[in-house]
Design an enzyme around this catalytic site. Structure first.
Site, PDB file in Angstrom:
ATOM      1  N   ASP A  70       0.822  -0.992  -0.189  1.00 45.94           N
ATOM      2  CA  ASP A  70       0.224  -0.058  -0.006  1.00 45.94           C
ATOM      3  C   ASP A  70       0.822   1.193   0.011  1.00 45.94           C
ATOM      4  O   ASP A  70       1.961   1.131   0.812  1.00 45.94           O
ATOM      5  CB  ASP A  70      -1.035   0.192   1.220  1.00 45.94           C
TER       6      ASP A  70
ATOM      7  N   GLU B 105      -8.021   4.569  12.127  1.00 46.06           N
ATOM      8  CA  GLU B 105      -7.233   4.247  13.063  1.00 46.06           C
ATOM      9  C   GLU B 105      -6.772   5.524  13.739  1.00 46.06           C
ATOM     10  O   GLU B 105      -7.484   6.671  13.967  1.00 46.06           O
ATOM     11  CB  GLU B 105      -5.766   3.785  12.335  1.00 46.06           C
TER      12      GLU B 105
END
Ligand SMILES: *[C@@H]1O[C@H](CO)[C@@H](O)[C@H](O)[C@H]1NC(C)=O
Length: 232
Positions: free
Chosen positions: A30, A121
């Site tokens: 990613d 997150e």
């Protein structure tokens, strides 16, 4: 059965894997603007077959490298998709889903596009509360709003990227999304560790970094990855 056992074996294999060894199971990266110009052919030669590329954050940030990264991944033949970094204190979930969809987070059933991922997150702002000042129920509502909007526009539920620790702290360990959203768990190391409530397995596992880039495993084989892309 797709949890833990394949990863335990895999983890053992990875410890001894040299960084240039070609993997047989779906292995992915990613990337965001931190990686800038990505050498996709180099990653491909290391066995990378899929990628998540940061598209947006909140309601006002677009990854300036998104287009070139997405095009690069596509040209390298990778299965790829976009992800959105949530700022739950800065606009409704549905608003952020729309912003994401407008700037690269869409999905189509072409067999090489992964459903968009919601990266939710720790609050990256120093000194700010890790749960963005939201209560558990407000956080769950926010995710639900994002998820419903994404689903209504694409027919897919977003993948949820998180850590078990954050999810427990900030949603009260909600199991509300486990039946619809594939899980992408961030847990560096040789084991996945405990998962959030509801999910019996994780679909993606971000297990570490290589060459300053996050590396991930898909929990299955290439056919399974293709199925996720197609929505089957
Ligand atoms: C990308 O990596 C390959 C090695 O896999 C190398 O041959 C090539 O020169 C690199 N390209 C760029 C633009 O750095």
């Amino acid at each position: 059965m797709k949890f833990f056992a394949p990863f335990a074996l895999l983890a053992a294999a990875l410890v001894s894997a040299s960084p240039v060894e070609k993997r047989s199971d779906p292995f992915g990266i990613d990337v965001s603007s931190n990686q800038g110009s990505v050498n996709w052919s180099s990653w491909k030669s290391k066995g990378v077959t899929f990628a998540y590329i940061k598209a947006t954050e909140g309601v006002s940030y677009i990854n300036p490298d998104f287009s070139s990264q997405y095009t690069g991944a596509t040209k390298a033949g990778m299965i790829r998709g976009g992800y959105h970094f949530a700022h739950p204190n800065d606009g409704a979930g549905s608003t952020q889903a729309s912003y994401f969809l407008k700037h690269g987070g869409g999905w189509s059933a072409d067999g090489r596009t992964l459903p968009g991922a919601l990266d939710i997150e720790y609050n990256p702002s120093k000194g700010s509360p890790e749960c963005y000042g939201l209560s558990h129920s407000s956080m769950v509502s926010w995710v639900s709003s994002f998820s419903s909007e994404y689903h209504s526009k694409t027919g897919r539920y977003p993948v949820i990227y998180t850590t078990t620790d954050w999810w427990k702290s900030c949603t009260g360990n909600s199991g509300a999304f486990a039946s619809n959203s594939p899980l992408w768990i961030a847990h560096p190391g040789s084991s996945i560790g405990p998962l959030p409530a509801g999910w019996k397995y994780t679909t993606f596992w971000q297990y570490g970094t290589e060459s300053h880039t996050d590396v991930n495993k898909f929990n299955g084989d290439a056919t399974g990855l293709k199925k996720i892309a197609l929505g089957h």
